[in-house]
Design a protein around this motif. Structure first.
Motif, PDB file in Angstrom:
ATOM      1  N   THR A 107       0.816  -1.216   0.000  1.00 30.12           N
ATOM      2  CA  THR A 107       0.000   0.000   0.000  1.00 30.12           C
ATOM      3  C   THR A 107       0.847   1.262   0.000  1.00 30.12           C
ATOM      4  O   THR A 107       0.344   2.346  -0.324  1.00 30.12           O
ATOM      5  N   SER A 108       2.124   1.157   0.344  1.00 32.70           N
ATOM      6  CA  SER A 108       2.979   2.342   0.330  1.00 32.70           C
ATOM      7  C   SER A 108       3.843   2.419  -0.930  1.00 32.70           C
ATOM      8  O   SER A 108       4.731   3.266  -1.028  1.00 32.70           O
ATOM      9  N   SER A 109       3.590   1.542  -1.900  1.00 28.96           N
ATOM     10  CA  SER A 109       4.381   1.553  -3.129  1.00 28.96           C
ATOM     11  C   SER A 109       3.630   2.279  -4.233  1.00 28.96           C
ATOM     12  O   SER A 109       2.429   2.538  -4.136  1.00 28.96           O
ATOM     13  N   VAL A 110       4.343   2.617  -5.297  1.00 31.61           N
ATOM     14  CA  VAL A 110       3.737   3.246  -6.468  1.00 31.61           C
ATOM     15  C   VAL A 110       3.823   2.269  -7.633  1.00 31.61           C
ATOM     16  O   VAL A 110       4.647   1.348  -7.622  1.00 31.61           O
ATOM     17  N   PRO A 111       2.969   2.415  -8.655  1.00 31.81           N
ATOM     18  CA  PRO A 111       3.074   1.534  -9.822  1.00 31.81           C
ATOM     19  C   PRO A 111       4.475   1.621 -10.427  1.00 31.81           C
ATOM     20  O   PRO A 111       4.967   2.709 -10.733  1.00 31.81           O
ATOM     21  N   SER A 112       5.113   0.475 -10.573  1.00 33.98           N
ATOM     22  CA  SER A 112       6.515   0.485 -10.986  1.00 33.98           C
ATOM     23  C   SER A 112       6.847  -0.789 -11.734  1.00 33.98           C
ATOM     24  O   SER A 112       6.284  -1.852 -11.454  1.00 33.98           O
ATOM     25  N   ALA A 113       7.770  -0.682 -12.689  1.00 34.91           N
ATOM     26  CA  ALA A 113       8.178  -1.855 -13.457  1.00 34.91           C
ATOM     27  C   ALA A 113       9.625  -1.721 -13.899  1.00 34.91           C
ATOM     28  O   ALA A 113      10.159  -0.612 -14.045  1.00 34.91           O
ATOM     29  N   PHE A 114      10.257  -2.889 -14.119  1.00 30.27           N
ATOM     30  CA  PHE A 114      11.579  -2.976 -14.725  1.00 30.27           C
ATOM     31  C   PHE A 114      11.427  -3.695 -16.059  1.00 30.27           C
ATOM     32  O   PHE A 114      10.847  -4.778 -16.120  1.00 30.27           O
ATOM     33  N   MET A 115      11.991  -3.110 -17.118  1.00 29.52           N
ATOM     34  CA  MET A 115      11.990  -3.747 -18.439  1.00 29.52           C
ATOM     35  C   MET A 115      13.429  -3.769 -18.936  1.00 29.52           C
ATOM     36  O   MET A 115      14.038  -2.706 -19.111  1.00 29.52           O
ATOM     37  N   SER A 116      13.982  -4.970 -19.148  1.00 31.37           N
ATOM     38  CA  SER A 116      15.424  -5.050 -19.371  1.00 31.37           C
ATOM     39  C   SER A 116      15.812  -6.346 -20.076  1.00 31.37           C
ATOM     40  O   SER A 116      15.014  -7.276 -20.210  1.00 31.37           O
ATOM     41  N   ASP A 117      17.083  -6.398 -20.478  1.00 32.47           N
ATOM     42  CA  ASP A 117      17.638  -7.593 -21.103  1.00 32.47           C
ATOM     43  C   ASP A 117      17.733  -8.739 -20.108  1.00 32.47           C
ATOM     44  O   ASP A 117      17.504  -9.904 -20.447  1.00 32.47           O
TER      45      ASP A 117
ATOM     46  N   ASN B 114       9.452  -4.142  -4.854  1.00 35.92           N
ATOM     47  CA  ASN B 114       8.059  -4.086  -5.297  1.00 35.92           C
ATOM     48  C   ASN B 114       8.005  -3.487  -6.699  1.00 35.92           C
ATOM     49  O   ASN B 114       8.038  -2.263  -6.869  1.00 35.92           O
ATOM     50  N   ALA B 115       7.933  -4.342  -7.702  1.00 37.96           N
ATOM     51  CA  ALA B 115       7.882  -3.871  -9.085  1.00 37.96           C
ATOM     52  C   ALA B 115       7.532  -5.036  -9.997  1.00 37.96           C
ATOM     53  O   ALA B 115       7.914  -6.183  -9.732  1.00 37.96           O
TER      54      ALA B 115
ATOM     55  N   THR C 265      12.129 -10.647  -0.620  1.00 36.76           N
ATOM     56  CA  THR C 265      10.696 -10.441  -0.776  1.00 36.76           C
ATOM     57  C   THR C 265      10.461  -9.700  -2.085  1.00 36.76           C
ATOM     58  O   THR C 265      11.004  -8.614  -2.296  1.00 36.76           O
ATOM     59  N   LEU C 266       9.665 -10.308  -2.942  1.00 32.17           N
ATOM     60  CA  LEU C 266       9.413  -9.748  -4.263  1.00 32.17           C
ATOM     61  C   LEU C 266       7.914  -9.722  -4.505  1.00 32.17           C
ATOM     62  O   LEU C 266       7.282 -10.777  -4.621  1.00 32.17           O
ATOM     63  N   ASN C 267       7.310  -8.527  -4.509  1.00 36.08           N
ATOM     64  CA  ASN C 267       5.899  -8.350  -4.846  1.00 36.08           C
ATOM     65  C   ASN C 267       5.849  -7.864  -6.287  1.00 36.08           C
ATOM     66  O   ASN C 267       6.290  -6.748  -6.588  1.00 36.08           O
ATOM     67  N   THR C 268       5.283  -8.681  -7.178  1.00 37.78           N
ATOM     68  CA  THR C 268       5.581  -8.480  -8.586  1.00 37.78           C
ATOM     69  C   THR C 268       4.541  -9.126  -9.488  1.00 37.78           C
ATOM     70  O   THR C 268       3.589  -9.774  -9.032  1.00 37.78           O
ATOM     71  N   ALA C 269       4.715  -8.951 -10.770  1.00 40.27           N
ATOM     72  CA  ALA C 269       4.159  -9.791 -11.830  1.00 40.27           C
ATOM     73  C   ALA C 269       5.316 -10.010 -12.798  1.00 40.27           C
ATOM     74  O   ALA C 269       6.029  -9.057 -13.135  1.00 40.27           O
ATOM     75  N   ILE C 270       5.555 -11.239 -13.206  1.00 36.70           N
ATOM     76  CA  ILE C 270       6.733 -11.572 -13.996  1.00 36.70           C
ATOM     77  C   ILE C 270       6.326 -11.919 -15.420  1.00 36.70           C
ATOM     78  O   ILE C 270       5.452 -12.761 -15.636  1.00 36.70           O
ATOM     79  N   MET C 271       6.980 -11.259 -16.375  1.00 39.00           N
ATOM     80  CA  MET C 271       6.720 -11.510 -17.798  1.00 39.00           C
ATOM     81  C   MET C 271       8.033 -11.764 -18.514  1.00 39.00           C
ATOM     82  O   MET C 271       8.976 -10.982 -18.376  1.00 39.00           O
TER      83      MET C 271
ATOM     84  N   PHE D  90       8.033 -14.686  -2.927  1.00 30.48           N
ATOM     85  CA  PHE D  90       7.575 -14.065  -4.168  1.00 30.48           C
ATOM     86  C   PHE D  90       6.051 -14.085  -4.191  1.00 30.48           C
ATOM     87  O   PHE D  90       5.429 -15.144  -4.009  1.00 30.48           O
ATOM     88  N   SER D  91       5.441 -12.928  -4.420  1.00 32.55           N
ATOM     89  CA  SER D  91       3.981 -12.809  -4.411  1.00 32.55           C
ATOM     90  C   SER D  91       3.520 -11.923  -5.562  1.00 32.55           C
ATOM     91  O   SER D  91       4.241 -10.994  -5.969  1.00 32.55           O
ATOM     92  N   TYR D  92       2.327 -12.203  -6.046  1.00 31.06           N
ATOM     93  CA  TYR D  92       1.701 -11.321  -7.033  1.00 31.06           C
ATOM     94  C   TYR D  92       1.214 -10.056  -6.330  1.00 31.06           C
ATOM     95  O   TYR D  92       0.546 -10.131  -5.288  1.00 31.06           O
ATOM     96  N   ASP D  93       1.572  -8.906  -6.876  1.00 25.30           N
ATOM     97  CA  ASP D  93       1.166  -7.633  -6.282  1.00 25.30           C
ATOM     98  C   ASP D  93      -0.301  -7.376  -6.638  1.00 25.30           C
ATOM     99  O   ASP D  93      -0.646  -7.125  -7.787  1.00 25.30           O
ATOM    100  N   LEU D  94      -1.155  -7.422  -5.629  1.00 24.67           N
ATOM    101  CA  LEU D  94      -2.591  -7.260  -5.857  1.00 24.67           C
ATOM    102  C   LEU D  94      -2.952  -5.871  -6.355  1.00 24.67           C
ATOM    103  O   LEU D  94      -4.051  -5.665  -6.873  1.00 24.67           O
TER     104      LEU D  94
END
Length: 269
Positions: free
Chosen positions: A116-126, A155-156, A196-202, A228-232
């Motif tokens: 709840t204290s995080s912002v929408p965030s993502a990493f896109m990389s090789d 959290n990303a 601890t990784l709150n994420t969605a992995i692609m 590792f958990s899916y970020d709701l």
């Protein structure tokens, strides 16, 4: 002077790749301050708007030798730019290294699934490597046992490449999804540490720069306790990380005979 958040003089050996990483290093905290105070940015994005560019694209195109690769490293990332609630993502064609806790401004939520204290965030990389807060470049060429890790929370969402499996043996296996975030430290000494990784992995492509195959633990790292958990948050269209591909159609219909213009179709591309 122009980019106080940027450093290009750091380098360190990546023992999985057996190469030295020439690093474009970004201090996320300094970037978050710079983007709200730089006169050229404010000329296009007034401070009162609270909304700034939501994706930082970084490409390190330096010439390398056969024993080097270029990489991007994020430091001081506990509080990425909130951008009026839109969040902030980092995209690079290079391998990405994330050092320390990321995107968790409430310290009591570290090590938990509370985002709840995080912002929408993502990493896109090789490729993506997570380094704990205990990481020291000076020890990166030593045995992994000289690099004890510390508990780390990230959290990303992750969109990254892999070196695909070509078989099931120790020399042909990619490491599986639990090793998709790469590691370079001893997460089991003096006691087991937790990642601890709150994420969605692609995974949409194969790595093109960081291409050395996965090697079983005990060579360049020892694994953590993985939480590792899916970020709701990602179930809310308003909290989708910038730049992450998604397709969602929300339809709200009044099933009684509706008055004109009361049926709405909201499409989020």
């Amino acid at each position: 002077t122009n980019f106080p958040f940027l450093a290009t003089t750091n380098s360190f050996p990546d023992q999985r790749e057996n190469k030295t990483v020439l690093t474009t290093q970004i201090d996320v905290g300094k970037y978050a301050t710079w983007i709200k105070t730089n006169s050229r940015i404010l000329a296009k994005f007034p401070a009162a708007s609270g909304t700034y560019p939501t994706i930082l694209y970084v490409a390190d195109n330096r010439t390398t030798t056969s024993s080097q690769i270029t990489g991007v490293r994020l430091t001081n990332g506990i509080a990425p730019p909130p951008n009026g609630g839109l969040g902030w993502s980092v995209a690079t064609p290079d391998p990405l290294y994330v050092l320390g806790n990321y995107n968790c401004t409430n310290s009591s939520y570290l090590g938990t699934t509370n985002t709840t204290s995080s912002v929408p965030s993502a990493f896109m990389s090789d490729a993506l490597t997570i380094l704990s807060s205990s990481w020291q470049d000076s020890k990166s060429s030593s045995s992994y046992t000289a690099r004890p890790a510390s508990d780390t929370t990230v959290n990303a969402a992750i969109l990254t490449g892999i070196v695909p499996s070509t078989g099931s043996t120790s020399t042909t296996f990619s490491g599986g999804v639990h090793n998709l975030p790469r590691l370079l430290e001893d997460w089991n000494s003096p006691s087991t540490r937790t990642l601890t990784l709150n994420t969605a992995i692609m995974n949409l492509f194969n790595s093109e720069i960081a291409t050395h195959p996965f090697v079983n633990p005990g060579t360049y790292y020892d694994p953590p306790t993985r939480q590792f958990s899916y970020d709701l948050n990602f179930q809310d269209p308003a909290k989708q990380p910038p730049g992450i591909p998604c397709a969602m159609v929300l339809i709200r219909v009044n099933w009684a005979t509706p008055a004109p213009h009361t049926v709405t179709y909201n499409v989020t591309p």
